[in-house]
Scaffold this motif. Structure first.
Motif, short mmCIF file in Angstrom:
data_model
loop_
_atom_site.label_atom_id
_atom_site.label_comp_id
_atom_site.label_asym_id
_atom_site.label_seq_id
_atom_site.Cartn_x
_atom_site.Cartn_y
_atom_site.Cartn_z
N LEU A 203 -30.75 15.59 -10.29
CA LEU A 203 -30.29 15.49 -8.91
C LEU A 203 -29.86 16.84 -8.35
O LEU A 203 -29.43 16.92 -7.21
CB LEU A 203 -29.12 14.49 -8.83
N SER A 204 -29.98 17.90 -9.13
CA SER A 204 -29.57 19.22 -8.67
C SER A 204 -30.49 19.70 -7.55
O SER A 204 -31.63 19.28 -7.42
CB SER A 204 -29.59 20.22 -9.82
N ARG A 205 -29.97 20.63 -6.75
CA ARG A 205 -30.77 21.19 -5.66
C ARG A 205 -31.99 21.92 -6.18
O ARG A 205 -33.07 21.86 -5.58
CB ARG A 205 -29.90 22.13 -4.82
N THR A 206 -31.85 22.62 -7.31
CA THR A 206 -32.96 23.39 -7.85
C THR A 206 -34.11 22.48 -8.28
O THR A 206 -35.27 22.74 -7.95
CB THR A 206 -32.49 24.24 -9.05
N VAL A 207 -33.79 21.41 -8.99
CA VAL A 207 -34.84 20.50 -9.45
C VAL A 207 -35.45 19.76 -8.26
O VAL A 207 -36.67 19.60 -8.18
CB VAL A 207 -34.28 19.52 -10.51
N THR A 208 -34.62 19.35 -7.33
CA THR A 208 -35.15 18.69 -6.13
C THR A 208 -36.09 19.61 -5.36
O THR A 208 -37.16 19.20 -4.91
CB THR A 208 -33.98 18.23 -5.22
N ALA A 209 -35.70 20.87 -5.23
CA ALA A 209 -36.55 21.85 -4.54
C ALA A 209 -37.87 22.04 -5.29
O ALA A 209 -38.93 22.16 -4.67
CB ALA A 209 -35.82 23.19 -4.40
N ALA A 210 -37.82 22.07 -6.63
CA ALA A 210 -39.04 22.22 -7.42
C ALA A 210 -39.97 21.03 -7.22
O ALA A 210 -41.18 21.19 -7.00
CB ALA A 210 -38.70 22.39 -8.89
N PHE A 211 -39.42 19.81 -7.29
CA PHE A 211 -40.25 18.63 -7.07
C PHE A 211 -40.87 18.66 -5.68
O PHE A 211 -42.04 18.34 -5.51
CB PHE A 211 -39.43 17.34 -7.25
N ASN A 212 -40.09 19.05 -4.69
CA ASN A 212 -40.62 19.12 -3.32
C ASN A 212 -41.72 20.18 -3.21
O ASN A 212 -42.76 19.93 -2.60
CB ASN A 212 -39.50 19.43 -2.31
N ALA A 213 -41.50 21.35 -3.79
CA ALA A 213 -42.49 22.42 -3.72
C ALA A 213 -43.79 22.03 -4.41
O ALA A 213 -44.87 22.45 -4.00
CB ALA A 213 -41.92 23.70 -4.35
N LEU A 214 -43.68 21.23 -5.47
CA LEU A 214 -44.86 20.81 -6.22
C LEU A 214 -45.45 19.50 -5.70
O LEU A 214 -46.40 18.97 -6.28
CB LEU A 214 -44.51 20.68 -7.71
N ASP A 215 -44.87 18.96 -4.64
CA ASP A 215 -45.34 17.72 -4.02
C ASP A 215 -45.31 16.56 -5.01
O ASP A 215 -46.28 15.80 -5.14
CB ASP A 215 -46.74 17.92 -3.43
N VAL A 216 -44.20 16.42 -5.72
CA VAL A 216 -44.00 15.33 -6.67
C VAL A 216 -42.98 14.36 -6.07
O VAL A 216 -41.89 14.76 -5.69
CB VAL A 216 -43.49 15.87 -8.02
N THR A 217 -43.35 13.10 -5.98
CA THR A 217 -42.45 12.07 -5.47
C THR A 217 -41.44 11.71 -6.55
O THR A 217 -41.80 11.49 -7.71
CB THR A 217 -43.25 10.80 -5.08
N VAL A 218 -40.16 11.64 -6.16
CA VAL A 218 -39.09 11.30 -7.10
C VAL A 218 -38.63 9.89 -6.83
O VAL A 218 -38.26 9.54 -5.71
CB VAL A 218 -37.90 12.28 -6.97
N GLU A 219 -38.67 9.05 -7.87
CA GLU A 219 -38.17 7.68 -7.79
C GLU A 219 -36.83 7.66 -8.51
O GLU A 219 -36.76 7.87 -9.73
CB GLU A 219 -39.16 6.72 -8.45
N ASP A 220 -35.78 7.43 -7.77
CA ASP A 220 -34.42 7.43 -8.32
C ASP A 220 -34.12 6.03 -8.86
O ASP A 220 -33.98 5.08 -8.09
CB ASP A 220 -33.43 7.81 -7.21
N LEU A 221 -34.05 5.90 -10.18
CA LEU A 221 -33.80 4.60 -10.81
C LEU A 221 -32.34 4.21 -10.68
O LEU A 221 -31.46 5.07 -10.56
CB LEU A 221 -34.17 4.67 -12.29
#
Length: 169
Positions: free
Chosen positions: A26-44
């Motif tokens: 949930l960190s900003r860095t990981v969220t930014a990486a997922f966004n930059a790589l166009d990966v959808t995050v499903e929060d369980l």
């Protein structure tokens, strides 16, 4: 994510990642990486490890089959009183740790044949999966790497910690 040596053919960029509300995901860095790589995050939902059982099982295997055999492993259960780490025990450097981890991952993926896979290796199961993969190059991942600043760190299942915090223990 890279599908080249020394990492192996298993990899690629996922279209979707399921996360369990862990602070690391949930960190900003990981969220930014997922966004930059166009990966959808499903929060369980919290406290639902059964929704990611494969990952939980792999994490347990890494700890019990790989980490527990390394010098300096401190979470190893021992009958009776727990012994302190031997004073002369030599801990692994980053390069040796990484080499051993890559060897273990190679063994796990190519030679290990867990019962649920019905005699197949994880690599064989991966290769039989028809899900299309998105490739990513090392040049696209460079932003997410760390530069070695020369300070020693202790790597554990909980965190990476600067060596100076452990001195005197």
């Amino acid at each position: 994510m890279l599908r080249e040596r020394p990492f192996g053919l298993q990899g690629g960029l996922p279209e979707r990642v399921r996360v369990d509300r862990g602070k690391d995901f949930l960190s900003r860095t990981v969220t930014a990486a997922f966004n930059a790589l166009d990966v959808t995050v499903e929060d369980l939902p919290a406290y639902t490890p059964h929704l990611k059982g494969t990952v939980e099982g792999l994490n347990r295997a890494v700890e019990s089959m790989f980490l527990a055999a390394l010098p300096g492993y401190v979470r190893q259960p021992r009958p009776g009183r727990r012994r302190a780490r031997p004073k002369d025990e030599v801990l692994l450097g980053f390069e040796e740790f990484t080499a051993r981890l890559l060897d273990w991952v190679s063994w796990w993926n190519t030679s290990h044949r867990p019962e649920p896979l019905k005699g197949r290796s994880p690599l064989e199961v991966w290769e039989a999966d028809p899900t299309p993969l998105r490739e990513i190059g090392a040049d696209e991942l460079w932003t997410f790497t760390l530069e070695d600043d020369g300070r020693a760190r202790v790597i554990s299942t909980r965190a990476s910690v600067f060596h100076r915090e452990f001195q005197g223990r």
